[in-house]
Design an enzyme around this catalytic site. Structure first.
Site, short mmCIF file in Angstrom:
data_model
loop_
_atom_site.label_atom_id
_atom_site.label_comp_id
_atom_site.label_asym_id
_atom_site.label_seq_id
_atom_site.Cartn_x
_atom_site.Cartn_y
_atom_site.Cartn_z
N SER A 1 -9.84 1.65 3.49
CA SER A 1 -8.76 2.90 2.03
C SER A 1 -8.36 1.62 1.40
O SER A 1 -7.24 2.11 0.13
CB SER A 1 -8.58 3.71 2.96
N SER B 1 -9.99 -0.48 6.98
CA SER B 1 -9.65 -0.48 6.08
C SER B 1 -8.37 -1.32 5.27
O SER B 1 -8.43 -1.37 4.28
CB SER B 1 -8.93 1.05 6.06
N LYS C 1 0.43 -1.24 0.16
CA LYS C 1 0.34 -0.26 -0.27
C LYS C 1 0.87 0.96 0.13
O LYS C 1 1.98 1.37 0.93
CB LYS C 1 -0.73 0.15 0.76
#
Lengths: 488, 101
Positions: free
Chosen positions: A152, A176, A77
């Site tokens: 997210s 997330s 990420k």
């Protein structure tokens, strides 16, 4: 090669038997990305040259038998720092930022021999539940390209669900990891707060953030958590206790396991949703396997969302003060005074959602509101924590839906911030309490995956993995493939 | 307290943000909704409840008081946009009307 067809252990076996080389795997990753990422939009940055060099080294040295992760590719990420590789947090603020050090998790993956192939899209600074807040691009759900992958960590979820890569890392502040895992039919783990070092993770809500893995199977997930867990001198909030082997006795079964069903996580008016029905069926399966199902109550659950949005936004408003346009990050060209460097750089560099959160946080911490907002939220957090502690006196794990809906349409909620926030209702209490929770698929509705979360006691990820493994073995839902990759 | 465009401007100032006039109304409206949402907490009885401010309780974590080599200065400057004589260079500003920062 489609990574949806193999577990990490199967890939390892192929490396050991020399059916495949680490270079083959890395080349597959980039050809997968080339083939599907125009549609999916999971990656922001690729580091092909470095990845191929790392793979060559693994092949020259030979893959260590028994070190399952050695030579396998992973995606990261884009809020996790990678030395020499652009790390943007999907923000204009950091669009040219190149970290000079690796996050501890990246260092640990390197030590395990894993090869990072690139950086994955997300909501800007991890604020959002759909990956639509990215300043870089939109990511699409491989199960239905008109829908969001969740957020997210949407890029981390979509890349694994599309079979581009076998595993990725995400971060979870209020859901997330679990919510995108749920939307894309994956296993996503939010470990206990402190289990994994946050050093090198771009801070959002420091008392809530945790890094964790996205995988297709439960055992794959446990293997990656093994590699990234542990005490870190560079993170004083990392756990000082021992790190167990999360795969140990993972196949022990659930006979005698006490599973709590928090009644507040289901509609209390008796109207059962498709998602709830699916979770209830999973609970029936657990009962058949010998687990005991007990109804429990987490009475303060409804205060999770307000408490979370105050605490996370307050911490974010403080953490994001470091972006001042001076030492690194975006600097406005429109400068007339010192004040301008701060104000113009921040106003032009941050996106709308980030500004909203900074505003709410600053408001909640400002004089006159501190007691009614921040202090009150911290007290609510104590009550939520006590709810979990009390429930765990009676049961070993809790099982509940991860989300109240399946993946929604792109554009469906982005205009309504409050509706987007409310969607986190089943995930945020876990972060406030600091307990671990894993989301895994438990069914499908109109071709879209449904997620179920298994919540555990603090630092008891092992029991979660055992419970998840038993259910996965009974259902084998991970074998279902998204429409993008030949599924129905 | 009611939140209006003035409060939003004040808080934006504290946060070193600028909200342009065209979006001020929408933005204020959104902040009002957010604050209303979080103020649901008002109905919760928290008398005598100690607040939780940490991810998990852990008392002072110390390291050995031993000097260690830090990061190389040149490395640290890699993301600095412009530098001069070993300092971070910022645009010329004091001759342009000064600063209230």
């Amino acid at each position: 090669m489609n990574f949806l067809d193999y577990t990490l252990e199967e890939l390892h076996e192929k490396l050991v038997n020399k059916e495949l080389t680490a270079v083959d795997l890395i080349e597959s990753v980039y050809s997968n990305i080339e083939e599907t990422d125009d549609e999916v939009g999971a990656f922001i940055t690729l580091n092909k040259e470095e990845a191929l060099n790392a793979a060559k080294k693994v092949d020259e040295k030979g893959v260590e038998e028994g070190n399952v992760l050695s030579g396998l590719p992973i995606g990261i990420k884009d809020n996790i720092s990678t030395k020499g590789v652009k790390t943007t947090a999907a923000s204009k603020m950091l669009e040219n930022f190149i970290p000079i050090y690796d996050a501890t998790v990246v260092e640990k993956l390197n030590q395990a021999g894993m090869i990072s192939v690139g950086k994955l899209n997300m909501d800007e600074f991890a604020m959002g539940g759909s990956t639509e807040n990215s300043a870089m691009k939109i990511t699409r759900n491989p199960w239905d390209l008109t829908r969001v992958p969740g957020g997210s960590s949407g890029g981390s979820a979509a890349a694994v669900a599309a079979g581009q890569i076998p595993v990725s890392l995400g971060s979870d502040t209020g859901g997330s990891i679990r919510q995108p895992a749920s939307f894309t039919g994956l296993v996503g783990m939010k470990p206990t707060y402190g289990r994994v070092s946050r050093y090198g993770l771009i801070a959002f809500g420091s008392s809530l953030d945790q890094i964790g893995p996205f995988t297709r199977t439960v055992k794959d997930n446990a293997l990656v958590l093994n590699a990234i867990s542990g005490t870190d001198d560079k993170d004083s909030t990392s756990y000082r206790g021992n790190t167990p082997d999360f795969t140990e006795n993972i196949d022990e079964g659930v006979k005698g396991l006490r599973i709590g069903v928090p009644k507040e996580y289901f509609n209390e008016d008796g109207k059962e949703t498709t998602i709830e029905k699916s979770v209830r069926e999973a609970l029936d399966a657990y009962k058949e396997m010998g687990a005991e199902i007990v109804e429990v109550s987490l009475p303060h659950s409804k205060y999770g969302i307000p408490a979370y949005y105050i605490i996370a936004s307050s911490e974010a408003s403080s953490n994001l003060q470091r972006f001042d346009g001076i030492r690194y990050g975006y600097r406005s060209n429109n400068i007339g005074s010192l004040e301008d460097i701060y104000v113009k750089s921040r106003s032009e560099g941050f996106g709308l959602e980030v500004k909203r959160r900074i505003m709410l946080g600053t408001f909640s911490l400002s004089s006159g509101f501190y007691d009614a907002h921040f202090k009150k939220a911290a007290q609510a957090r104590t009550l939520i924590r006590q709810d979990f502690a009390k429930a765990f006196e009676e049961v070993d794990v809790l099982v509940a839906p991860t989300t109240t809906s399946t993946a929604f349409k792109i554009g469906g909620k982005i205009e309504d911030p409050i509706a987007m926030y409310m969607a986190d209702v089943l995930t945020v209490p876990v972060n406030l309490a600091g307990v671990p929770s894993l989301s895994m698929p438990c069914g499908f509705f109109e071709g879209l995956p449904i997620g179920m979360q298994i919540i555990g006691k603090q630092f008891d990820e092992q029991t979660i993995y055992k419970a998840a493994y038993a259910y996965e073995k009974a259902t084998e839902l991970y074998k279902e493939k998204p429409s993008l990759k030949g599924g129905e | 307290m009611a939140i209006n465009e003035e409060t939003v401007k004040h808080v934006a100032g504290l946060a070193k943000l600028e909200i342009d006039e065209e979006s001020l109304k929408t933005f204020t409206n959104e902040i009002v909704q957010m604050v209303e949402m979080v103020e649901q907490l008002e109905e919760l009885d928290t008398d005598g409840v100690e607040g939780s401010y940490h991810g998990h309780p852990q008392i002072n974590v110390w390291r050995q008081d031993k000097a260690e080599k830090g990061t190389d200065r040149e490395e640290l400057f890699k993301n600095v946009e412009t530098q001069k004589n070993g300092f971070v260079e910022v645009p010329d500003m004091f001759d342009k009307g000064g600063s209230d920062a």
